[in-house]
Design an enzyme around this catalytic site. Structure first.
Site, mmCIF file in Angstrom:
data_model
loop_
_atom_site.group_PDB
_atom_site.id
_atom_site.type_symbol
_atom_site.label_atom_id
_atom_site.label_comp_id
_atom_site.label_asym_id
_atom_site.label_seq_id
_atom_site.Cartn_x
_atom_site.Cartn_y
_atom_site.Cartn_z
ATOM 1 N N ASP A 1 52.697 48.401 34.056
ATOM 2 C CA ASP A 1 52.054 47.079 34.142
ATOM 3 C C ASP A 1 51.688 46.523 32.764
ATOM 4 O O ASP A 1 51.909 45.349 32.475
ATOM 5 C CB ASP A 1 50.776 47.154 34.991
ATOM 6 C CG ASP A 1 51.079 47.335 36.469
ATOM 7 O OD1 ASP A 1 52.117 46.839 36.936
ATOM 8 O OD2 ASP A 1 50.253 47.975 37.151
ATOM 9 N N MET B 1 46.528 36.610 34.854
ATOM 10 C CA MET B 1 47.340 37.701 35.422
ATOM 11 C C MET B 1 47.811 37.412 36.838
ATOM 12 O O MET B 1 48.864 37.891 37.257
ATOM 13 C CB MET B 1 46.544 39.001 35.419
ATOM 14 C CG MET B 1 46.643 39.735 34.115
ATOM 15 S SD MET B 1 46.213 41.448 34.455
ATOM 16 C CE MET B 1 45.880 42.003 32.820
ATOM 17 N N LYS C 1 47.389 52.518 43.625
ATOM 18 C CA LYS C 1 47.782 52.973 42.276
ATOM 19 C C LYS C 1 46.942 54.157 41.779
ATOM 20 O O LYS C 1 47.457 55.021 41.076
ATOM 21 C CB LYS C 1 47.694 51.816 41.273
ATOM 22 C CG LYS C 1 48.753 50.744 41.512
ATOM 23 C CD LYS C 1 48.682 49.650 40.469
ATOM 24 C CE LYS C 1 49.572 48.486 40.868
ATOM 25 N NZ LYS C 1 49.599 47.432 39.860
ATOM 26 N N ARG D 1 30.037 48.014 33.755
ATOM 27 C CA ARG D 1 31.438 48.392 34.033
ATOM 28 C C ARG D 1 32.295 48.251 32.774
ATOM 29 O O ARG D 1 33.176 49.070 32.519
ATOM 30 C CB ARG D 1 32.011 47.475 35.117
ATOM 31 C CG ARG D 1 32.199 48.188 36.424
ATOM 32 C CD ARG D 1 32.966 47.324 37.408
ATOM 33 N NE ARG D 1 34.222 47.946 37.790
ATOM 34 C CZ ARG D 1 35.125 47.359 38.574
ATOM 35 N NH1 ARG D 1 34.898 46.137 39.031
ATOM 36 N NH2 ARG D 1 36.218 47.975 38.894
HETATM 37 P P1 ATR Z 1 41.575 45.076 39.608
HETATM 38 O O1 ATR Z 1 42.086 46.445 39.905
HETATM 39 O O2 ATR Z 1 42.496 43.957 40.028
HETATM 40 O O3 ATR Z 1 41.128 44.908 38.194
HETATM 41 P P2 ATR Z 1 38.887 45.445 40.532
HETATM 42 O O4 ATR Z 1 38.863 46.841 40.003
HETATM 43 O O5 ATR Z 1 38.310 45.170 41.885
HETATM 44 O O6 ATR Z 1 40.346 44.876 40.609
HETATM 45 O O7 ATR Z 1 38.175 44.508 39.450
HETATM 46 C C1 ATR Z 1 38.004 43.158 39.663
HETATM 47 C C2 ATR Z 1 37.437 42.532 38.391
HETATM 48 O O8 ATR Z 1 37.294 41.124 38.618
HETATM 49 C C3 ATR Z 1 36.060 43.042 38.011
HETATM 50 O O9 ATR Z 1 35.941 43.001 36.599
HETATM 51 C C4 ATR Z 1 35.138 42.027 38.668
HETATM 52 O O10 ATR Z 1 33.877 41.903 38.058
HETATM 53 P P3 ATR Z 1 32.669 42.920 38.461
HETATM 54 O O11 ATR Z 1 32.983 44.239 37.813
HETATM 55 O O12 ATR Z 1 31.459 42.273 37.900
HETATM 56 O O13 ATR Z 1 32.683 42.970 39.964
HETATM 57 C C5 ATR Z 1 35.927 40.760 38.406
HETATM 58 N N1 ATR Z 1 35.609 39.657 39.327
HETATM 59 C C6 ATR Z 1 35.962 39.532 40.618
HETATM 60 N N2 ATR Z 1 35.536 38.362 41.119
HETATM 61 C C7 ATR Z 1 34.902 37.715 40.107
HETATM 62 C C8 ATR Z 1 34.244 36.451 39.984
HETATM 63 N N3 ATR Z 1 34.153 35.598 41.005
HETATM 64 N N4 ATR Z 1 33.701 36.125 38.782
HETATM 65 C C9 ATR Z 1 33.786 36.980 37.744
HETATM 66 N N5 ATR Z 1 34.379 38.188 37.796
HETATM 67 C C10 ATR Z 1 34.937 38.555 38.961
#
Ligand code: ATR
Length: 262
Positions: free
Chosen positions: A102, A214, A66, A155
């Site tokens: 989305d 989601m 994307k 972030r």
């Molecule tokens: P997407 O495009 O689906 O949003 P992404 O950019 O990889 O995917 O982001 C994933 C999100 O899920 C992030 O906010 C990540 O937190 P971090 O920024 O701290 O990595 C969060 N995330 C993924 N696994 C997680 C977990 N086990 N517990 C809490 N947050 C999680």
């Protein structure tokens, strides 16, 4: 616009977009062909070029392309510019157009449940691409206050810093995922935790009245905890259908009724 459509991603086998677009087309009496296209991880641009050279009319873009689709477009809608991601492509006058449906898909799915968004306080868990895509449509639909909670606070800070100018009418703030508290009308899980089978812990100090996951089709600790509190919950299938309805409307000029396909 009858003709050839596709969803492009890697992997792509799991995509439900073809069945949705065929169902919309059948209901609305439109003839089309909708394919799944697997692009090599380093071959997104070539695959898009090939598709349109073959007479393709429109393309949906899914993980992990994307952001690349966003970078490739000549013309972007406002919501795609804000999301910095594109899930819907088409060509006009030799130019590549991109939109992101989305977030509106999520809004439409929520409204279909009769969960109001006007003047709401919303907590979004996660600060990745999924969160970036939904803040602007949620605010346009009436959300008044949005808190972004993330495991990695910086972030969330960057995301809010980036988006606050796009939604001056809303209050935005951030919190560390481990320090959730307060009261919200709606909590949205936009982390990828349930996709990888990891748990999200919602502490008792956090009060909320609706819960939206989601992801869909995966066990979700987020949904389990919300259900245990007796809170109304739902999962992301409605959002998936909602974004498909919006893409379809862009390409064909007629909008399927979301409720007919949930
Ligand atoms: P997407 O495009 O689906 O949003 P992404 O950019 O990889 O995917 O982001 C994933 C999100 O899920 C992030 O906010 C990540 O937190 P971090 O920024 O701290 O990595 C969060 N995330 C993924 N696994 C997680 C977990 N086990 N517990 C809490 N947050 C999680």
């Amino acid at each position: 616009m009858a003709g050839l459509f596709a969803v492009i991603g890697n992997p792509i086998e799991q995509s439900r977009s073809p069945e949705l677009h065929y169902a919309f087309a059948e209901k609305l009496g439109i003839e089309l062909s909708y394919q799944k296209r697997l692009a090599p991880l380093d071959g997104f641009e070539a695959s898009v070029t090939e598709f349109f050279a073959q007479g393709g009319s429109g393309m949906n873009v899914t993980v992990p392309f994307k952001e690349q689709a966003y970078a490739l477009c000549d013309v972007l809608t406002e919501r795609a510019q804000i999301a910095k991601a594109v899930n819907t492509l088409w060509q006009k006058d030799g130019q590549l157009y991109g939109d992101n449906t989305d977030g509106q898909g999520l809004v439409d799915a929520i409204l279909e449940l009769n969960w109001s968004l006007k003047n709401t306080r919303i907590l979004i868990l996660g600060a990745g691409g999924a969160t970036r895509g939904v803040i602007y449509p949620l605010v346009k639909a009436g959300a008044k206050h949005i808190t972004v909670a993330n495991r990695t606070l910086v972030r969330a800070e960057q995301l809010i810093g980036d988006l606050k100018h796009a939604v001056p009418e809303a209050e935005l703030d951030i919190v560390e995922l481990a320090k959730l508290s307060g009261e919200y009308d709606l909590v949205i899980n936009a982390t990828s935790a349930s996709l990888s089978g990891e748990a999200i812990i919602l502490p008792p100090e956090l009060k909320f009245h609706h819960a939206y996951e989601m992801a869909y089709g995966k066990p979700s600790t987020f949904i389990e905890q919300a259900k245990a509190r007796g809170v109304p919950t739902t999962e992301g299938f409605g959002m998936l259908v909602g974004q498909a309805v919006e893409s379809f409307a862009i390409w064909h000029g007629v909008k399927p009724e979301l409720k007919d396909f949930l």
